[in-house]
Design an enzyme around this catalytic site. Sequence first.
Site, mmCIF file in Angstrom:
data_model
loop_
_atom_site.group_PDB
_atom_site.id
_atom_site.type_symbol
_atom_site.label_atom_id
_atom_site.label_comp_id
_atom_site.label_asym_id
_atom_site.label_seq_id
_atom_site.Cartn_x
_atom_site.Cartn_y
_atom_site.Cartn_z
ATOM 1 N N ASP A 164 0.889 -1.166 0.000
ATOM 2 C CA ASP A 164 0.000 0.000 0.000
ATOM 3 C C ASP A 164 0.930 1.219 0.000
ATOM 4 O O ASP A 164 1.714 1.406 0.931
ATOM 5 C CB ASP A 164 -0.875 -0.056 1.266
ATOM 6 N N ILE A 165 0.881 2.015 -1.053
ATOM 7 C CA ILE A 165 1.770 3.179 -1.162
ATOM 8 C C ILE A 165 1.184 4.319 -0.312
ATOM 9 O O ILE A 165 0.049 4.741 -0.562
ATOM 10 C CB ILE A 165 1.897 3.634 -2.633
ATOM 11 N N HIS A 204 5.214 11.411 -18.051
ATOM 12 C CA HIS A 204 5.964 12.588 -18.528
ATOM 13 C C HIS A 204 6.177 13.556 -17.379
ATOM 14 O O HIS A 204 5.298 13.760 -16.538
ATOM 15 C CB HIS A 204 5.314 13.235 -19.750
ATOM 16 N N GLU A 230 6.768 15.842 -23.586
ATOM 17 C CA GLU A 230 5.482 15.233 -23.976
ATOM 18 C C GLU A 230 4.557 16.292 -24.525
ATOM 19 O O GLU A 230 3.826 16.074 -25.495
ATOM 20 C CB GLU A 230 4.825 14.544 -22.768
ATOM 21 N N GLU A 231 4.586 17.464 -23.884
ATOM 22 C CA GLU A 231 3.647 18.533 -24.234
ATOM 23 C C GLU A 231 3.932 19.131 -25.615
ATOM 24 O O GLU A 231 3.114 19.857 -26.150
ATOM 25 C CB GLU A 231 3.660 19.628 -23.163
ATOM 26 N N ASP A 273 -0.433 9.420 -16.752
ATOM 27 C CA ASP A 273 -0.478 10.838 -17.109
ATOM 28 C C ASP A 273 -1.793 11.401 -16.568
ATOM 29 O O ASP A 273 -2.863 11.085 -17.085
ATOM 30 C CB ASP A 273 -0.399 10.974 -18.637
ATOM 31 N N ASP A 293 -1.651 3.083 -5.568
ATOM 32 C CA ASP A 293 -1.802 1.680 -5.157
ATOM 33 C C ASP A 293 -2.071 0.776 -6.366
ATOM 34 O O ASP A 293 -1.608 -0.370 -6.406
ATOM 35 C CB ASP A 293 -2.941 1.549 -4.131
HETATM 36 N N1 PHE Z 1 -1.340 13.905 -22.463
HETATM 37 C C1 PHE Z 1 -2.294 14.973 -22.241
HETATM 38 C C2 PHE Z 1 -1.501 16.169 -21.731
HETATM 39 O O1 PHE Z 1 -0.442 16.011 -21.163
HETATM 40 C C3 PHE Z 1 -3.366 14.629 -21.269
HETATM 41 C C4 PHE Z 1 -4.011 13.318 -21.527
HETATM 42 C C5 PHE Z 1 -3.568 12.213 -20.857
HETATM 43 C C6 PHE Z 1 -5.051 13.181 -22.429
HETATM 44 C C7 PHE Z 1 -4.139 10.969 -21.068
HETATM 45 C C8 PHE Z 1 -5.655 11.962 -22.668
HETATM 46 C C9 PHE Z 1 -5.189 10.837 -21.986
HETATM 47 O O2 PHE Z 1 -1.915 17.282 -21.865
HETATM 48 ZN ZN ZN Z 2 -0.574 18.304 -20.674
HETATM 49 ZN ZN ZN Z 3 -0.010 15.040 -19.517
HETATM 50 CA CA CA Z 4 -2.467 3.961 -0.331
#
Ligand code: PHE
Ligand code: ZN
Ligand code: ZN
Ligand code: CA
Length: 297
Positions: free
Chosen positions: A3-4, A85, A131-132, A160, A279
């Site tokens: 359990d985290i 990310h 990622e963005e 994410d 978790d």
């Molecule tokens: N990856 C998108 C972002 O960072 C958010 C997202 C995550 C959308 C997972 C759909 C599914 O802005």
């Molecule tokens: Zn984003």
């Molecule tokens: Zn994101």
């Molecule tokens: Ca927990």
Amino acid sequence: PPDIPVADVQEHLRQLQVIADNNGGNRAHGRPGFKASLDYIKGQLDAAGFQTAIQRFTVNGTTGYNLLADWSGGDPNNVLMVGAHLDGVRAGPGINDNGSGSAAILEVARTIGRQNVKPTKHLRFAWWGAEELGLRGSRHYVNSLTRTERSKIKAYLNFDMVGSPNAGYFLYDGDNSDGVGAGPGPAGSDRLERILEDYFRSINVPTEGTDFDGRSDYGPFIAVGIAAGGTFTGAEKRKSTAQAQKWGGRAGVAFDPCYHSSCDTMRNIDVTALDRNADAIAHAVWTIAMAQPGKRF
Ligand code: PHE
Ligand code: ZN
Ligand code: ZN
Ligand code: CA
Ligand code: ZN
């Protein structure tokens, strides 16, 4: 599976908030807050006994970084990767998007270190850059692998936005069980969805599928046929009445009203959602990586 403690995940979020506050209010690609975030996570993993490596790449002439962290041991031909990310947008500190996934997988990794676990599968954690800007870090990583290295990665789990303040409980729809949208993931993705679903069922939290629509870092993995899965608590879309009935929260309001905004701060986190997702990550990592040798997952 352990359990985290969510307080430990929140402590990492507090540190990422301080990093943003001290670096112009964001942790975006190419900005000092991103590199400071990477250094923080790397320091935590080095102290926990992981083998860490920084992978550099460039996006339109600016340097980006991925952080990879390997846990020694396990079958080197049977690798489970877990990623999030670490970069945010320039508008704000990026605590839910995606301090939440970054902090949750960090605390699962630290738990592996603390317990000195001996998994049967090889474990590799990743914190992606840029990622963005269009999944640039994760795409760079997947493209940098030889065919042999790539074939050893049997599954990728992506996290994410896992603490959205008006949270939903979404699992990447590996089996395309609703029959609509992006279609199923690569072979094995259905199994990853089931493993995560088992956890949420065990705590009586209903889940819904969310399509592999290409919006996060699983994209480059599924593009080369690697099974993928993960959880998501929602972004700019609004929670429906039916969803508010089963999950609580506010119908007609975005899952994350501060998505890509300056208000994506420490206050923009549903601690219960963050706890359940941390978790769930531990459950999936333990189920897959501690399975009997030879069993894929
Ligand atoms: N990856 C998108 C972002 O960072 C958010 C997202 C995550 C959308 C997972 C759909 C599914 O802005
Ligand atoms: Zn984003
Ligand atoms: Zn994101
Ligand atoms: Ca927990
Ligand atoms: Zn499904």
